[in-house]
Scaffold this motif. Structure first.
Motif, PDB file in Angstrom:
ATOM      1  N   ASN A   2       0.846  -1.194   0.000  1.00  0.00           N
ATOM      2  CA  ASN A   2       0.000   0.000   0.000  1.00  0.00           C
ATOM      3  C   ASN A   2       0.878   1.240   0.000  1.00  0.00           C
ATOM      4  N   LYS A   3       0.684   2.094  -0.965  1.00  0.00           N
ATOM      5  CA  LYS A   3       1.483   3.319  -1.057  1.00  0.00           C
ATOM      6  C   LYS A   3       0.581   4.514  -0.798  1.00  0.00           C
ATOM      7  N   GLY A   4       0.271   4.752   0.478  1.00  0.00           N
ATOM      8  CA  GLY A   4      -0.521   5.907   0.853  1.00  0.00           C
ATOM      9  C   GLY A   4      -2.022   5.731   0.735  1.00  0.00           C
ATOM     10  N   LYS A   5      -2.485   4.564   0.328  1.00  0.00           N
ATOM     11  CA  LYS A   5      -3.916   4.311   0.232  1.00  0.00           C
ATOM     12  C   LYS A   5      -4.418   3.770   1.573  1.00  0.00           C
ATOM     13  N   THR A   6      -5.697   3.993   1.802  1.00  0.00           N
ATOM     14  CA  THR A   6      -6.341   3.427   2.986  1.00  0.00           C
ATOM     15  C   THR A   6      -6.559   1.935   2.754  1.00  0.00           C
ATOM     16  N   PRO A   7      -6.317   1.101   3.763  1.00  0.00           N
ATOM     17  CA  PRO A   7      -6.565  -0.330   3.598  1.00  0.00           C
ATOM     18  C   PRO A   7      -8.024  -0.618   3.241  1.00  0.00           C
ATOM     19  N   PHE A   8      -8.227  -1.650   2.452  1.00  0.00           N
ATOM     20  CA  PHE A   8      -9.546  -2.115   2.046  1.00  0.00           C
ATOM     21  C   PHE A   8     -10.066  -3.017   3.167  1.00  0.00           C
ATOM     22  N   VAL A   9     -11.209  -2.657   3.744  1.00  0.00           N
ATOM     23  CA  VAL A   9     -11.744  -3.378   4.905  1.00  0.00           C
ATOM     24  C   VAL A   9     -12.809  -4.373   4.450  1.00  0.00           C
ATOM     25  N   ILE A  10     -12.570  -5.630   4.788  1.00  0.00           N
ATOM     26  CA  ILE A  10     -13.464  -6.731   4.453  1.00  0.00           C
ATOM     27  C   ILE A  10     -14.082  -7.255   5.736  1.00  0.00           C
ATOM     28  N   ALA A  11     -15.406  -7.261   5.815  1.00  0.00           N
ATOM     29  CA  ALA A  11     -16.103  -7.801   6.981  1.00  0.00           C
ATOM     30  C   ALA A  11     -16.613  -9.197   6.642  1.00  0.00           C
ATOM     31  N   ILE A  12     -16.389 -10.126   7.570  1.00  0.00           N
ATOM     32  CA  ILE A  12     -16.875 -11.491   7.419  1.00  0.00           C
ATOM     33  C   ILE A  12     -17.962 -11.705   8.474  1.00  0.00           C
ATOM     34  N   ALA A  13     -19.191 -11.964   8.011  1.00  0.00           N
ATOM     35  CA  ALA A  13     -20.322 -12.161   8.908  1.00  0.00           C
ATOM     36  C   ALA A  13     -20.888 -13.577   8.745  1.00  0.00           C
ATOM     37  N   ALA A  14     -21.461 -14.086   9.819  1.00  0.00           N
ATOM     38  CA  ALA A  14     -22.142 -15.386   9.825  1.00  0.00           C
ATOM     39  C   ALA A  14     -22.748 -15.554  11.206  1.00  0.00           C
ATOM     40  N   VAL A  15     -23.611 -16.547  11.333  1.00  0.00           N
ATOM     41  CA  VAL A  15     -24.144 -16.881  12.648  1.00  0.00           C
ATOM     42  C   VAL A  15     -23.025 -17.489  13.491  1.00  0.00           C
ATOM     43  N   SER A  16     -23.242 -17.603  14.788  1.00  0.00           N
ATOM     44  CA  SER A  16     -22.275 -18.254  15.668  1.00  0.00           C
ATOM     45  C   SER A  16     -22.063 -19.691  15.185  1.00  0.00           C
ATOM     46  N   GLY A  17     -20.811 -20.061  14.973  1.00  0.00           N
ATOM     47  CA  GLY A  17     -20.501 -21.381  14.437  1.00  0.00           C
ATOM     48  C   GLY A  17     -20.520 -21.421  12.920  1.00  0.00           C
ATOM     49  N   GLY A  18     -20.748 -20.264  12.307  1.00  0.00           N
ATOM     50  CA  GLY A  18     -20.860 -20.193  10.849  1.00  0.00           C
ATOM     51  C   GLY A  18     -19.539 -20.161  10.107  1.00  0.00           C
ATOM     52  N   GLY A  19     -18.432 -19.954  10.821  1.00  0.00           N
ATOM     53  CA  GLY A  19     -17.121 -19.982  10.185  1.00  0.00           C
ATOM     54  C   GLY A  19     -16.407 -18.646  10.094  1.00  0.00           C
TER      55      GLY A  19
END
Length: 179
Positions: A2-19
């Protein structure tokens, strides 16, 4: 790099036990110049009674996620390409949603998620404790899982099949991110 860019934020969602945690760890390893944050590593102020919280609609904004937000803001200043966020609420928590660039829902059938959670959380428990948890799940807890399917899953950018092998899930997410 990364050269001065903001990091790309990835959210991982699932139910409890979903992985969420497993996929977050593996995706973080596969992505270059990436760091991960895990929801379960924090002690948040939130509803005292999760079942009542779900009965009232399960508003994620009732959770004070200040410690996670501070860590996320700190990572956003680092020269990273990605931040992978193990985060069950996806875009539904207004304070965190503004940082998320892409949200993924791991669509794991409830029976598989429950079996994973029991295997994980009750490995050394008595049969009595396991049966008590199963009774709770049947009588009230399942409503929380159903609530996530109705509120979180439709509010993500991408849904992936949680019955696939974890390496397949990570590869599908990785390929989708490259697009």
């Amino acid at each position: 790099m990364n050269k001065g860019k903001t990091p790309f934020v990835i959210a991982i969602a699932a139910v409890s036990g979903g992985g969420k945690t497993t996929i977050t760890k593996l995706l973080n390893q596969k992505l270059h110049n990436s760091k991960a944050l895990f929801f379960d590593e924090y002690d948040f102020n939130g509803p005292d009674d999760i079942v009542n919280w779900v009965d009232k609609g399960g508003d994620p904004n009732e959770w004070d996620l200040t410690p996670l937000i501070k860590d996320l803001q700190a990572l956003l200043t680092e020269p990273l390409d990605y931040i992978v966020l193990d985060f069950p609420f996806s875009y539904k928590h207004y304070q965190v949603s503004k940082f998320i660039d892409f949200s993924i829902y791991i669509d794991t059938p409830l029976d598989i998620a429950l079996a994973r959670r029991v295997t994980r959380d009750f490995r050394d428990s008595s049969t009595e404790n396991i049966l008590s948890d199963m009774d709770n799940y049947i009588s009230r807890g399942r409503l929380g899982y159903i609530n996530m399917l109705k509120t979180i899953k439709p509010n993500t950018d991408f849904v992936v099949d949680g019955t696939l092998q974890v390496d397949e899930v990570v590869d599908i997410i990785f390929d989708n991110l490259k697009k």
